[in-house]
Every structure is written in C-alpha cells, then in structure tokens.
Write an enzyme that holds these catalytic residues in place. Structure first.
Site, PDB file in Angstrom:
ATOM      1  N   ARG A  48       0.812  -1.215   0.000  1.00 56.42           N
ATOM      2  CA  ARG A  48       0.000   0.000   0.000  1.00 56.42           C
ATOM      3  C   ARG A  48       0.852   1.275   0.000  1.00 56.42           C
ATOM      4  NH1 ARG A  48      -2.167   3.087   3.941  1.00 56.42           N
ATOM      5  NH2 ARG A  48      -1.660   1.606   5.604  1.00 56.42           N
ATOM      6  N   TYR A 102     -13.327  12.287 -20.314  1.00 55.39           N
ATOM      7  CA  TYR A 102     -13.772  10.915 -20.060  1.00 55.39           C
ATOM      8  C   TYR A 102     -14.937  10.956 -19.069  1.00 55.39           C
ATOM      9  CZ  TYR A 102     -13.679   6.356 -17.733  1.00 55.39           C
ATOM     10  OH  TYR A 102     -14.023   5.169 -17.162  1.00 55.39           O
ATOM     11  N   ASP A 174      -4.853  14.041 -18.828  1.00 59.12           N
ATOM     12  CA  ASP A 174      -5.105  12.623 -19.067  1.00 59.12           C
ATOM     13  C   ASP A 174      -4.531  12.325 -20.448  1.00 59.12           C
ATOM     14  OD1 ASP A 174      -6.109  10.133 -19.779  1.00 59.12           O
ATOM     15  OD2 ASP A 174      -8.040  10.458 -18.787  1.00 59.12           O
ATOM     16  N   LYS A 199      -5.140   0.769 -20.715  1.00 55.84           N
ATOM     17  CA  LYS A 199      -5.283   0.935 -22.154  1.00 55.84           C
ATOM     18  C   LYS A 199      -3.983   0.604 -22.898  1.00 55.84           C
ATOM     19  CE  LYS A 199      -9.410   2.405 -21.046  1.00 55.84           C
ATOM     20  NZ  LYS A 199      -9.350   2.763 -19.626  1.00 55.84           N
TER      21      LYS A 199
END
Length: 389
Positions: A48, A102, A174, A199
C-alpha cells in the site's frame, strides 16, 4: 560512442526491469510478498506504500517514457486521476476542466467534489482563452485531456502550460488516448501526466491499472495521499504490466498506421456522416496535433448516416468486437452514450456533441483490409434492413 538518451523501444524493453541477481533470468522476477522486514533495512516496504520491488521498478519505466523525474503505478486510471486531483485541491479551491472529458472523470467532478467543498468550471471550448475565462482567484488546477474521449478534440499543450504558469496553477493531463509513444506533455510544460494504464500500456485487454508521472516533488505529494486512499496495484498485475509495456512502442505505432487508414476509408464512405480523427487534414485540431504528437493515435470515432441503426451495425460486425474499454491489440467498438459516457445524462452528452449514433473505434493491429471488409459487410446488413422497412 555511447548514447545518453535511450530510444523508445529500448526504454520499453529494458528500463525499470527488476534485475534477477540470483539466477540471471532475462525477465524481471516477481516478488509477491505482502510482508517485508522492517529492522536493519533501508526501505520499509509494504504494497500500500507503492514501494515493493516490482512497483518501484515499473514506476521508473513510466517516468522514463514520459520524460519525468518520477512516477507512480495505481490500481486503476480513476485511482490515479482522483488521487492526483485531490492531492492538489482542498476545500475552498477551484479547478478548471476542459469541456470534453472521459465520462468517469466528469462524474467524479460533478458527483463528488461538492462533498469536499471544491469548486469547478468547465470550459466552453478548447482554446487558451476558453481556459483563461474560467480562472478565478481560488483556482489551483487546470485539467485537460487531449486527444479527448470520445470526440478526439485537441487541446494546445503549450498554450495551456503557459497559461497555468502565468497564474501559478498546476496543469494536469489525461494522456491515455495518446500514450507516451505519441505524446509527452511534460516536454510542452505540463506538470502532471496521468494514464489509464489499462489501455495502451497494458494493451491486451487483461490488465486494470493507472499511472502518474511528474517531478519528484509532485509525486511525493501525490504519494502522500495515495498511501491513505489505498489505490495500489497487486505485484502480479504490476509484473504483467511491465511485460506488456515491452511491446508498447511497436503495438502503438502499428495502431497509428491502421487508424489513419481506417479514418481515411470511413471519411470517404457514403454511409458515414462524420469521422473524428486528428490525423485527417480537415480535423479542427489537425495542425495543433502535428506540433505536439509523434503519431495521431489508434482511436477514432464516427457517426453513421442518419437512418442507419448504430446498434444493429455493431451487432453485425464479425471481426471487430463491440466491447467495453479500448487500446487492445484487437479492434473494438462501442457506443459512448451507453458505456463510457452513460453517467453524463442525455442533455450533457448532447451539449458535448456525443450523439446516440456515435461509435468509438479502437483500432487494433489486424490487417486493415480485414477491418475494412468487416465494416463493409456490417453496413450492407444494416442497409438491407432499412430497405425492407
């Protein structure tokens, strides 16, 4: 003579690999442990905290590809986006975002930011003046996406970076649709670069991940919040992502070529009403894209001629898959109004120009002749039904 700057495919194949010191294997070993020693060690490692061996190494590859000092790997693109935004925004602050984004990002802003007391404004267009018109005294961040999802609008990176510096703002992008292969925003002055690594970095439709690249100082700030939000990625997926990224340069360049071919084919087709692709000379952002992109990308969108059923067209495809997400080696299509932008609502989609008949096309690495044949036969099936009505 030695080269100080490594080429793209060399970075993809070698930078950020974990050295196999014990057996000298050619690929990175996978460290699956979720528990590491804390005494007599230089680094107290914990998944984490984003600092396991595989996490740390892959972050170096991300940074090298985006020409930045540091990077971070997240469990999803939205984890990367939300953590980055909230690392630089707090109650009373304001953010300017471009008009087309998006759908997940738009929903995050409109559904969650009021809970944190963060104000926001969306631009009316994509020019620097459109962004400056929305800047307020309490503005802290400008957020862009270029090429945008799903209409492939182009925002001038250099202009936004200069505007941000003029007002002392943090600029974020982005960069998913472009990928580091086609665009490196930091070279134009953008501060923070974000990716859905699901992606083009993953590229095989089997990995969910996110990535952020920036200066050491900015990444330290994002990392501080990331540890609390817990959006880390499992080391097995990190290992798979590093493996996938070794071929990213080759994959994306092949997709660039195919997308250009498909855009030109669709643009000249009588049954297609509109094509959105920055590689087409008549695209409004074509000239700007040429100055900031090494390739125009593997994504495009198109609208069928009025009267042709978009849903029936997609169901008639035999090779191209109607499928969620994008950027895999296989070609896929989807309806943004039903998937990526379904959360926006009909009125907001209409305002952004996202019609129900819009089809987003993620072009893969297949032979373009096969893709063309598939689209042709699907169009013929749709037209035959229209003719019988």
């Amino acid at each position: 003579m030695t080269r100080n700057k490594k080429g793209l495919n060399t970075i993809c194949a070698h930078t950020g690999e974990v050295k196999d010191e014990q057996f000298k294997g050619a690929v990175s070993p996978l460290y699956m442990s979720t528990s590491y020693a804390f005494e007599d060690v230089d680094i107290k490692r914990y998944p984490r905290y984003f600092n396991t061996p595989n996490q740390e190494s892959l972050s170096k590859k991300i940074a090298a590809l985006e020409h930045t000092e540091a990077g971070l790997i997240f469990g999803s693109g939205m984890a990367a986006i939300s953590t980055s935004l909230l690392a630089f925004l707090e109650a009373g602050d304001h953010i300017v975002l471009q008009q087309t984004l998006y759908g997940g990002t738009y929903n995050l802003i409109t559904e969650e930011f009021h809970k944190y007391g963060i104000e926001y404004s969306f631009t009316e267009g994509w020019a620097a003046d459109d962004f400056e018109a929305k800047v307020q005294e309490n503005t802290k961040v400008i957020y862009i996406e270029t090429p945008s999802n799903p209409l492939l609008t182009i925002t001038d990176l250099d202009a936004v970076a200069k505007l941000s510096k003029k007002h002392g703002l943090v600029s974020m992008i982005d960069n998913t649709f472009a990928s580091p292969v086609n665009q490196n925003p930091v070279d134009f002055g953008i501060d923070v670069v974000i990716h859905s690594a699901t992606k083009y970095m993953g590229g095989h439709s089997d990995i969910c991940a996110g990535a952020v690249a920036s200066t050491k100082e900015n990444i330290k700030r994002i990392h501080s919040l990331a540890k609390n939000f817990g959006g880390s990625l499992s080391d097995y997926t990190v290992w798979l992502l590093e493996r996938s990224m070794k071929t990213m340069g080759i994959r994306v360049r092949a997709q660039n070529e195919n997308a250009q071919r498909m855009a030109e084919f669709l643009d000249g087709h009588d049954d297609i009403a509109a094509v959105y692709y920055p590689g087409l000379p008549d695209h409004p952002g074509h000239e700007t894209a040429k100055t900031q992109m090494a390739g125009f990308g593997g994504m495009l969108s198109f609208e069928l001629l009025e009267g042709l059923d978009a849903s029936r067209f997609q169901k008639s495809l035999q090779l191209i898959k109607p499928s969620m997400s994008l950027a895999g080696v296989e070609s896929t299509v989807l309806s943004p109004s039903q998937t990526s932008h379904a959360l926006l609502g009909a009125e907001e989609r209409e305002r952004q120009g996202i019609k129900d008949g819009l089809i987003r096309f993620s072009v893969g690495i297949e032979e373009p002749e096969d893709l063309i044949a598939d689209i042709e036969q699907a169009l013929e099936k749709v037209k035959s039904v229209v003719g019988t009505v």
